[in-house]
Design an enzyme around this catalytic site. Structure first.
Site, PDB file in Angstrom:
ATOM      1  N   GLU A  69       6.615  -6.166   6.561  1.00  0.00           N
ATOM      2  CA  GLU A  69       7.744  -5.276   6.295  1.00  0.00           C
ATOM      3  C   GLU A  69       8.315  -4.789   7.627  1.00  0.00           C
ATOM      4  O   GLU A  69       7.579  -4.292   8.480  1.00  0.00           O
ATOM      5  CB  GLU A  69       7.307  -4.087   5.442  1.00  0.00           C
ATOM      6  CG  GLU A  69       8.380  -3.059   5.175  1.00  0.00           C
ATOM      7  CD  GLU A  69       9.612  -3.645   4.506  1.00  0.00           C
ATOM      8  OE1 GLU A  69      10.726  -3.439   5.034  1.00  0.00           O
ATOM      9  OE2 GLU A  69       9.461  -4.299   3.451  1.00  0.00           O
ATOM     10  N   ASP A 118      16.438  -8.861  -0.869  1.00  0.00           N
ATOM     11  CA  ASP A 118      17.878  -8.607  -0.849  1.00  0.00           C
ATOM     12  C   ASP A 118      18.614  -9.912  -1.162  1.00  0.00           C
ATOM     13  O   ASP A 118      18.400 -10.924  -0.493  1.00  0.00           O
ATOM     14  CB  ASP A 118      18.282  -8.104   0.538  1.00  0.00           C
ATOM     15  CG  ASP A 118      19.695  -7.530   0.572  1.00  0.00           C
ATOM     16  OD1 ASP A 118      20.561  -8.029  -0.179  1.00  0.00           O
ATOM     17  OD2 ASP A 118      19.939  -6.601   1.359  1.00  0.00           O
ATOM     18  N   ASP A 154      15.347  -9.995  -9.862  1.00  0.00           N
ATOM     19  CA  ASP A 154      16.166  -9.601 -11.006  1.00  0.00           C
ATOM     20  C   ASP A 154      17.580 -10.156 -10.874  1.00  0.00           C
ATOM     21  O   ASP A 154      18.388  -9.996 -11.779  1.00  0.00           O
ATOM     22  CB  ASP A 154      16.246  -8.074 -11.093  1.00  0.00           C
ATOM     23  CG  ASP A 154      17.005  -7.489  -9.900  1.00  0.00           C
ATOM     24  OD1 ASP A 154      16.581  -7.761  -8.755  1.00  0.00           O
ATOM     25  OD2 ASP A 154      18.017  -6.789 -10.095  1.00  0.00           O
ATOM     26  N   THR A 191       5.901  -5.207  -9.199  1.00  0.00           N
ATOM     27  CA  THR A 191       6.277  -4.457  -8.005  1.00  0.00           C
ATOM     28  C   THR A 191       6.993  -3.177  -8.444  1.00  0.00           C
ATOM     29  O   THR A 191       7.299  -2.988  -9.629  1.00  0.00           O
ATOM     30  CB  THR A 191       7.228  -5.271  -7.118  1.00  0.00           C
ATOM     31  OG1 THR A 191       8.528  -5.302  -7.720  1.00  0.00           O
ATOM     32  CG2 THR A 191       6.720  -6.701  -6.933  1.00  0.00           C
ATOM     33  N   GLU A 192       7.297  -2.294  -7.464  1.00  0.00           N
ATOM     34  CA  GLU A 192       8.039  -1.079  -7.788  1.00  0.00           C
ATOM     35  C   GLU A 192       9.391  -1.409  -8.397  1.00  0.00           C
ATOM     36  O   GLU A 192       9.801  -0.835  -9.412  1.00  0.00           O
ATOM     37  CB  GLU A 192       8.260  -0.228  -6.530  1.00  0.00           C
ATOM     38  CG  GLU A 192       7.005   0.399  -5.942  1.00  0.00           C
ATOM     39  CD  GLU A 192       6.415  -0.449  -4.820  1.00  0.00           C
ATOM     40  OE1 GLU A 192       5.608   0.079  -4.055  1.00  0.00           O
ATOM     41  OE2 GLU A 192       6.758  -1.637  -4.721  1.00  0.00           O
ATOM     42  N   TYR A 193      10.122  -2.334  -7.756  1.00  0.00           N
ATOM     43  CA  TYR A 193      11.447  -2.714  -8.265  1.00  0.00           C
ATOM     44  C   TYR A 193      11.347  -3.345  -9.648  1.00  0.00           C
ATOM     45  O   TYR A 193      12.194  -3.109 -10.513  1.00  0.00           O
ATOM     46  CB  TYR A 193      12.115  -3.700  -7.302  1.00  0.00           C
ATOM     47  CG  TYR A 193      12.719  -3.046  -6.086  1.00  0.00           C
ATOM     48  CD1 TYR A 193      13.679  -2.046  -6.208  1.00  0.00           C
ATOM     49  CD2 TYR A 193      12.347  -3.442  -4.810  1.00  0.00           C
ATOM     50  CE1 TYR A 193      14.241  -1.454  -5.090  1.00  0.00           C
ATOM     51  CE2 TYR A 193      12.899  -2.851  -3.678  1.00  0.00           C
ATOM     52  CZ  TYR A 193      13.851  -1.858  -3.829  1.00  0.00           C
ATOM     53  OH  TYR A 193      14.403  -1.281  -2.718  1.00  0.00           O
ATOM     54  N   GLU A 194      10.335  -4.155  -9.848  1.00  0.00           N
ATOM     55  CA  GLU A 194      10.176  -4.829 -11.135  1.00  0.00           C
ATOM     56  C   GLU A 194      10.006  -3.820 -12.258  1.00  0.00           C
ATOM     57  O   GLU A 194      10.601  -3.965 -13.340  1.00  0.00           O
ATOM     58  CB  GLU A 194       8.974  -5.761 -11.069  1.00  0.00           C
ATOM     59  CG  GLU A 194       8.809  -6.645 -12.293  1.00  0.00           C
ATOM     60  CD  GLU A 194       7.709  -7.671 -12.095  1.00  0.00           C
ATOM     61  OE1 GLU A 194       7.431  -8.417 -13.048  1.00  0.00           O
ATOM     62  OE2 GLU A 194       7.130  -7.723 -10.979  1.00  0.00           O
TER      63      GLU A 194
END
Length: 214
Positions: A69, A118, A154, A191-194
């Protein structure tokens, strides 16, 4: 997404070299020696806040995990998390995926994860997408023969672009899902976004890619 600046993050990260490598010169040995075992090595590029790898490290204690990261204000959350859970099989790199081969030897990685990167939707930004051919070349060098890339997103546009990019590069595709959470795939770690996107009812796209001729 605008990142929330945390001016203390850089210093905090540098205070924990037991979990974070912040420059290639800190890594003067192989990852097998760093982890002190011969377990497989799985790497996530753009690991964000580290929740995915933290959960993976618990679920698969016999696999070594490394998350890359570049944004310290994001990575610091992952560092705080591992200071609580203290996994023996998880490390972070505070660095850029472009420098992948400065942190990993040729053929050292067994599996690489690209999760909710991204999408860089504008055509002029194509080279920034982590599934662009120049990145695939990096991955090919760092992966062991028949090593795999697992991707989740997504963003349908990025997913379709990636399917084409992997194929043009000569990679084989398998386990393609156009709606992961309504599929029969039962080995998913979110994941967090998922979690955020799935709660909104958005579809999650997933694929696995590998070079059969390597």
């Amino acid at each position: 997404m605008r990142l929330r600046h945390k001016p203390w993050a850089k210093e905090f990260i540098e205070e924990h070299p037991e979990y974070v490598i912040s420059s290639p010169c800190q890594k003067n040995t192989s990852w097998k020696e760093i982890f002190n075992n011969n377990n497989p090595l799985y790497v996530e590029v753009g690991t964000g806040k580290g929740k995915f790898l933290d959960n993976m490290s618990v679920k698969y204690p016999d696999i070594n995990f490394v998350g890359i990261e570049k944004f310290e204000s994001v990575l610091v959350t992952g560092v705080q998390r591992v200071l609580e859970t203290k996994p023996a099989n998880l490390k972070f790199i505070h660095g850029d995926v472009n420098d992948l081969l400065e942190y990993f030897n040729v053929g050292e990685i067994d599996r690489l994860f690209i999760n909710f990167t991204d999408p860089w939707p504008k055509k002029r930004h194509e080279k920034r997408r982590l599934t662009y051919k120049s990145f695939l070349s990096l991955y090919e060098q760092a992966l062991r023969p028949h090593g795999e890339i697992h991707m989740k997103t997504d963003n349908q546009g990025l997913f379709e672009y990636s399917l084409e990019s992997f194929s043009k590069y000569g990679m084989k595709l398998k386990n393609i899902s156009l709606d992961l959470h309504n599929s029969n795939y039962d080995d998913n770690v979110m994941t967090e976004y998922e979690e955020k996107f799935s709660k909104k009812g958005q579809r999650i796209f997933r694929l696995e890619a590998y070079l059969s001729t390597k």
